[in-house]
Design a protein around this motif. Structure first.
Motif, PDB file in Angstrom:
ATOM      1  N   PRO A 374       0.814  -1.230   0.000  1.00 13.60           N
ATOM      2  CA  PRO A 374       0.000   0.000   0.000  1.00 13.60           C
ATOM      3  C   PRO A 374       0.842   1.273   0.000  1.00 13.60           C
ATOM      4  CG  PRO A 374      -0.774  -1.556   1.665  1.00 13.60           C
ATOM      5  CD  PRO A 374       0.531  -2.075   1.159  1.00 13.60           C
ATOM      6  N   ALA A 375       2.019   1.227   0.637  1.00 13.70           N
ATOM      7  CA  ALA A 375       2.823   2.444   0.774  1.00 13.70           C
ATOM      8  C   ALA A 375       3.271   2.990  -0.575  1.00 13.70           C
ATOM      9  CB  ALA A 375       4.031   2.172   1.658  1.00 13.70           C
ATOM     10  N   VAL A 376       3.605   2.102  -1.521  1.00 10.35           N
ATOM     11  CA  VAL A 376       4.130   2.555  -2.817  1.00 10.35           C
ATOM     12  C   VAL A 376       3.061   2.525  -3.909  1.00 10.35           C
ATOM     13  CG1 VAL A 376       6.485   1.863  -2.252  1.00 10.35           C
ATOM     14  CG2 VAL A 376       4.962   0.215  -3.348  1.00 10.35           C
ATOM     15  N   SER A 377       1.822   2.490  -3.489  1.00  9.85           N
ATOM     16  CA  SER A 377       0.736   2.425  -4.480  1.00  9.85           C
ATOM     17  C   SER A 377       0.497   3.756  -5.188  1.00  9.85           C
ATOM     18  CB  SER A 377      -0.563   1.966  -3.804  1.00  9.85           C
ATOM     19  OG  SER A 377      -0.946   2.893  -2.797  1.00  9.85           O
ATOM     20  N   GLY A 378       1.114   4.853  -4.710  1.00  9.44           N
ATOM     21  CA  GLY A 378       0.949   6.163  -5.347  1.00  9.44           C
ATOM     22  C   GLY A 378       1.750   7.218  -4.625  1.00  9.44           C
ATOM     23  N   PRO A 379       1.845   8.448  -5.176  1.00 10.79           N
ATOM     24  CA  PRO A 379       2.601   9.518  -4.528  1.00 10.79           C
ATOM     25  C   PRO A 379       1.832  10.141  -3.367  1.00 10.79           C
ATOM     26  CG  PRO A 379       1.629  10.316  -6.567  1.00 10.79           C
ATOM     27  CD  PRO A 379       1.317   8.848  -6.489  1.00 10.79           C
ATOM     28  N   VAL A 380       2.565  10.858  -2.531  1.00 10.86           N
ATOM     29  CA  VAL A 380       1.983  11.617  -1.425  1.00 10.86           C
ATOM     30  C   VAL A 380       2.357  13.085  -1.648  1.00 10.86           C
ATOM     31  CG1 VAL A 380       1.992  12.034   1.056  1.00 10.86           C
ATOM     32  CG2 VAL A 380       2.070   9.694   0.179  1.00 10.86           C
ATOM     33  N   THR A 381       1.398  14.003  -1.466  1.00  9.26           N
ATOM     34  CA  THR A 381       1.631  15.427  -1.688  1.00  9.26           C
ATOM     35  C   THR A 381       1.747  16.155  -0.356  1.00  9.26           C
ATOM     36  OG1 THR A 381       0.374  15.353  -3.756  1.00  9.26           O
ATOM     37  CG2 THR A 381       0.737  17.524  -2.763  1.00  9.26           C
ATOM     38  N   ILE A 382       2.832  16.965  -0.203  1.00 13.57           N
ATOM     39  CA  ILE A 382       3.006  17.811   0.972  1.00 13.57           C
ATOM     40  C   ILE A 382       2.636  19.240   0.566  1.00 13.57           C
ATOM     41  CG2 ILE A 382       4.639  18.717   2.658  1.00 13.57           C
ATOM     42  CD1 ILE A 382       6.203  16.144   2.409  1.00 13.57           C
ATOM     43  N   LEU A 383       1.677  19.840   1.255  1.00 13.20           N
ATOM     44  CA  LEU A 383       1.169  21.169   0.941  1.00 13.20           C
ATOM     45  C   LEU A 383       1.865  22.200   1.820  1.00 13.20           C
ATOM     46  CD1 LEU A 383      -2.636  20.212   0.803  1.00 13.20           C
ATOM     47  CD2 LEU A 383      -1.013  20.342  -1.107  1.00 13.20           C
ATOM     48  N   GLY A 384       2.586  23.143   1.198  1.00 11.94           N
ATOM     49  CA  GLY A 384       3.273  24.191   1.928  1.00 11.94           C
ATOM     50  C   GLY A 384       2.547  25.518   1.839  1.00 11.94           C
ATOM     51  N   GLU A 385       3.115  26.518   2.513  1.00 17.46           N
ATOM     52  CA  GLU A 385       2.555  27.871   2.452  1.00 17.46           C
ATOM     53  C   GLU A 385       2.810  28.479   1.069  1.00 17.46           C
ATOM     54  OE1 GLU A 385       2.991  29.004   7.213  1.00 17.46           O
ATOM     55  OE2 GLU A 385       4.399  29.867   5.750  1.00 17.46           O
ATOM     56  N   LYS A 386       2.117  29.605   0.845  1.00 18.63           N
ATOM     57  CA  LYS A 386       2.262  30.355  -0.402  1.00 18.63           C
ATOM     58  C   LYS A 386       1.918  29.494  -1.620  1.00 18.63           C
ATOM     59  CE  LYS A 386       6.018  33.092   1.640  1.00 18.63           C
ATOM     60  NZ  LYS A 386       7.447  33.526   1.515  1.00 18.63           N
ATOM     61  N   LEU A 428      10.172  23.350  -1.428  1.00 14.18           N
ATOM     62  CA  LEU A 428       9.487  24.149  -0.412  1.00 14.18           C
ATOM     63  C   LEU A 428      10.403  25.181   0.249  1.00 14.18           C
ATOM     64  CD1 LEU A 428       7.546  21.212   1.316  1.00 14.18           C
ATOM     65  CD2 LEU A 428       6.633  22.848  -0.357  1.00 14.18           C
ATOM     66  N   ALA A 429      11.646  25.280  -0.196  1.00 12.25           N
ATOM     67  CA  ALA A 429      12.621  26.174   0.448  1.00 12.25           C
ATOM     68  C   ALA A 429      12.196  27.634   0.393  1.00 12.25           C
ATOM     69  CB  ALA A 429      13.989  26.007  -0.207  1.00 12.25           C
ATOM     70  N   PRO A 434      15.870  30.572   6.846  1.00  7.93           N
ATOM     71  CA  PRO A 434      16.792  29.710   7.599  1.00  7.93           C
ATOM     72  C   PRO A 434      17.376  30.411   8.825  1.00  7.93           C
ATOM     73  CG  PRO A 434      17.809  30.488   5.577  1.00  7.93           C
ATOM     74  CD  PRO A 434      16.385  30.946   5.534  1.00  7.93           C
ATOM     75  N   GLY A 435      17.668  29.625   9.875  1.00 13.58           N
ATOM     76  CA  GLY A 435      18.336  30.107  11.081  1.00 13.58           C
ATOM     77  C   GLY A 435      19.776  29.626  11.101  1.00 13.58           C
ATOM     78  N   ARG A 436      20.546  30.097  12.140  1.00 14.32           N
ATOM     79  CA  ARG A 436      21.959  29.738  12.214  1.00 14.32           C
ATOM     80  C   ARG A 436      22.414  29.805  13.667  1.00 14.32           C
ATOM     81  NH1 ARG A 436      23.947  33.671   9.223  1.00 14.32           N
ATOM     82  NH2 ARG A 436      24.516  34.986  11.022  1.00 14.32           N
ATOM     83  N   ASP A 437      23.199  28.746  14.112  1.00  8.81           N
ATOM     84  CA  ASP A 437      23.783  28.769  15.446  1.00  8.81           C
ATOM     85  C   ASP A 437      25.026  29.638  15.453  1.00  8.81           C
ATOM     86  OD1 ASP A 437      21.861  27.045  16.377  1.00  8.81           O
ATOM     87  OD2 ASP A 437      23.118  25.252  16.271  1.00  8.81           O
ATOM     88  N   ALA A 438      25.383  30.129  16.632  1.00  6.13           N
ATOM     89  CA  ALA A 438      26.636  30.858  16.787  1.00  6.13           C
ATOM     90  C   ALA A 438      27.788  29.881  16.599  1.00  6.13           C
ATOM     91  CB  ALA A 438      26.697  31.506  18.162  1.00  6.13           C
ATOM     92  N   THR A 439      28.793  30.286  15.878  1.00 10.39           N
ATOM     93  CA  THR A 439      29.948  29.435  15.613  1.00 10.39           C
ATOM     94  C   THR A 439      31.228  30.238  15.788  1.00 10.39           C
ATOM     95  OG1 THR A 439      29.896  29.956  13.258  1.00 10.39           O
ATOM     96  CG2 THR A 439      28.681  27.989  13.973  1.00 10.39           C
TER      97      THR A 439
END
Length: 719
Positions: A374-386, A428-429, A434-439
């Motif tokens: 069942p898992a590979v029976s079709g694609p799955v769509t992820i809906l993002g903002e914008k 979806l980028a 993006p965030g960033r840690d102090a380095t």
């Protein structure tokens, strides 16, 4: 009464004397003649002067016993069978023939008897020796004697001799046989004194019946050469040899001869020794440590972990991977078998323990039918903002889908979120900040803090949390992306407060294979950027577990129980070794680590580490007053670990010489079996001394660790 009895006696005597040979014998029915009272009847007894129911006396008393009645008197005696309710005495109207009574005037002799008596002292004497003259029938109202009719058949005997001899003869024969056997037993024991018992063999050498001195010479001549030759062994289908001297095996000759020469006293054992052999074996002195060490050299090739069932994909088609049992050398039982049989001159079969898998073929089929298909029976769509979306294609789902064997549950499905994230993030980028840690940057040579930055983006763990239910269910195959603020895990202020001012250690290793490289990269990513605060203990297992497919790890080479094998997460030990050395030279406190069972040449001897989930970990503690930042750098050919902080120690390593070498054994793998040929390598013992000089005070201290490596076997693959 007395006169009547006398008259009767005279009549009996006269009639007995007038009887001639050939007269009719006593009628077998014992009936009295017509007209007279029946013998034994009340009338007869009354006529004889006896009370009714009592036998008439004859010139004296009547002797009654359980077996007989004896009538004796002046004229003689008559011995008759006991009266009773049997057919011995009959009443009838027929005449009675009386037996001859021996009177006082006749010649002395044995008492009267009847034919059929079989032994002296019995009720009647044999007819052949004392014939009885038969009295003619007398028609008289007065009984002339007590008649005996139909005596019971004799018990035992043949009618010619003693009736008791038939019962005693078997006892005499048995006693004679037992006595003869006892005599033979004693003679056998006496003659065998000073000799090895019959049928005895020692390690296959027959010494039964030999004098002890000759037996010892024979055993030493045959067996002693075997004590210096390699002992051929088999473990399942694997063949090898074990050097008895290296394994610490030697024969205790005194105890062996004592065991062989012990005379058995059991008669059955002595009799069977004429027809069989009895192996007593040698008595062995063994060095348990050396023996176990020799056997453990076989483990790398013999031991095989069970392979759990799983589901594989050929494109998007699910296929079954059935479970396969594993096997393991039972070292303790093998040591016992080898100690007992090593000197026999034959190949010794060592015992294996089967390691059953958790899963079954039925579990695999269930996973295919209910999850994989069942898992590979079709694609799955992820809906993002914008108004953005990204499709997860069946091929990506097949790559992300994992199965883990769990006791009592069979195959438990899972999903690697990183595979899905890698596939959809580019699409979806545009919806993320993006965030960033102090380095800390060392681009200019001096450490420079790069400030942290908060971000906002898709929380992929939260977004994909229910994806497994979506791909195996019957509802819409859509998922809505979950967005969240993504603050820096290490802020600028936190980094400044840790006192991290520069590089304090660095170490690099290489030489790994591509599949191992995938796992090394994944583990390095999980460790990279970790800050170990003052007093905190770092754990590599805590930072990287679970090392499974769902967490980005693949199958690669591993060392399983000292044997080359394959498993998910193989290669992580290279990260452990690299990280251990970086912590070693940074002056971290070694809390826990374990070396490999045999030496791997790409690592420094005595200064390396391995990890096993749930069993072996790499842990070190930061005892410095400042924090330590761990940085990892991966390339397809190397892994580097750097530690940043405030330098407290100058650290050096001094390896010792390699001592106590042990040579590898040769192991032959049958044709058709999985096999990786190897030249092997010797085992050895080595020490490593770490010297720590404190920068601020100049004080030094040393720490020495001793490591013993087993030899790695020479593996020969049959063609």
């Amino acid at each position: 009464m007395a006169e009547r009895q006398s008259a009767s006696d005279e009549q009996i005597a006269q009639e007995a004397g007038s009887s001639a040979p050939g007269d009719d014998p006593v009628p077998p029915n014992g009936h009295a003649p017509e007209g007279g009272p029946a013998p034994g009847s009340d009338a007869e007894q009354a006529a004889a002067g006896a009370a009714p129911g009592e036998a008439a006396p004859v010139n004296g008393a009547v002797d009654r016993t359980a077996d007989r009645t004896v009538v004796d008197g002046a004229a003689g005696e008559v011995t008759v069978a006991a009266a009773g309710p049997s057919t011995w005495f009959q009443t009838s109207e027929q005449p009675t023939q009386a037996m001859q009574a021996r009177n006082a005037a006749g010649p002395a002799g044995p008492p009267p008897s009847l034919p059929g008596a079989s032994r002296p002292g019995a009720l009647f004497e044999p007819a052949a020796e004392h014939p009885t003259e038969v009295m003619p029938a007398v028609a008289s109202a007065v009984p002339t004697a007590v008649g005996v009719v139909n005596p019971p058949p004799p018990v035992g005997g043949d009618g010619d001799g003693d009736a008791g001899s038939g019962g005693r003869r078997p006892l005499i024969v048995v006693a004679a046989v037992v006595g003869l056997l006892a005599l033979l037993y004693v003679v056998d024991v006496v003659l065998s004194l000073g000799a090895v018992p019959r049928g005895v063999t020692v390690a296959g050498v027959a010494v039964g019946g030999m004098e002890y001195a000759a037996a010892e010479r024979e055993l030493r001549s045959e067996i002693e050469p075997r004590t210096t030759r390699p002992v051929p062994v088999t473990v399942g289908q694997v063949m090898s040899e074990i050097d008895p001297r290296t394994a610490g095996l030697r024969i205790d000759w005194d105890a062996t001869l004592e065991r062989a020469g012990s005379q058995p006293l059991n008669p059955v054992t002595r009799v069977t020794s004429f027809f069989s052999a009895r192996e007593v074996g040698v008595v062995t002195f063994s060095d348990d440590v050396a023996l176990v060490g020799a056997l453990e050299q076989l483990a790398p090739v013999v031991d095989r972990a069970p392979v759990e069932g799983s589901v594989a994909f050929e494109g998007t088609t699910a296929t079954a991977v059935d479970p396969v049992p594993g096997q393991q050398l039972d070292v303790r039982a093998a040591a016992d078998v080898l100690s007992r049989e090593w000197a026999n001159g034959l190949t010794v079969a060592l015992p294996l323990t089967e390691l059953p898998p958790i899963t079954t073929p039925e579990d695999v089929q269930t996973a295919i039918q209910k999850v994989a298909a069942p898992a590979v029976s079709g694609p799955v769509t992820i809906l993002g903002e914008k108004d953005t979306s990204a499709a997860v294609e069946p091929a990506t789902i097949a790559a992300a889908l994992t199965f883990t064997a769990e006791p009592g549950k069979g195959l438990v499905p899972g999903l690697n979120p990183e595979v899905v994230e890698e596939a959809v993030r580019p699409k979806l980028a545009s919806t993320e900040t993006p965030g960033r840690d102090a380095t800390i940057s060392f681009a200019t040579g001096a450490p420079v803090i790069v400030p942290s930055q908060d971000g906002r983006g898709i929380d992929y763990p939260a977004t994909l949390k229910d994806m497994l239910q979506v791909i195996t269910g019957t509802g819409p195959r859509e998922i809505t992306a979950v967005y969240a603020e993504q603050p820096a895990e290490l802020t600028t202020d936190e980094l400044k407060g840790l006192g991290i001012t520069g590089l304090i250690s660095e170490f690099t290793t290489g030489g790994f294979k591509p599949d191992s490289g995938i796992n090394i990269k994944r583990a390095a990513e999980q460790v990279n950027g970790t800050i170990v605060e003052p007093g905190e203990t770092f754990s590599l297992n805590a930072a990287t577990l679970p090392r499974n497919a769902a967490n980005g790890y693949v199958e690669a080479g591993v060392i399983d129980d000292g044997a080359p094998s394959r498993g998910v997460g193989g290669g992580t030990s290279q990260v452990a070794t690299t990280l251990y050395n970086a912590a070693y030279f940074a002056g971290m406190v070694d809390v826990e680590h374990k070396e490999h069972s045999f030496y791997i040449s790409r690592y420094p001897a005595g200064r390396e580490a391995t990890v096993v989930a749930g069993a072996i970990d790499l842990r070190f503690r930061n005892d410095n007053p400042t924090g330590v930042l761990i940085q990892t750098t991966w390339t397809p050919s190397s892994i580097t670990v750097r530690m940043y902080g405030t330098k407290r120690y100058e650290v050096t390593s001094t390896p010792g010489p390699r001592t106590n070498p042990t040579q590898p054994q040769t192991v032959t793998i049958p044709k058709g079996k999985p096999c990786s040929p190897s030249q092997g390598g010797p085992g050895f013992t080595i020490t490593d001394t770490r010297t720590l000089r404190e920068v601020s005070s100049g004080q030094t201290r040393t720490e020495t660790r001793t490591v013993r490596y087993n030899p790695s076997p020479i593996v020969v693959c049959e063609q």
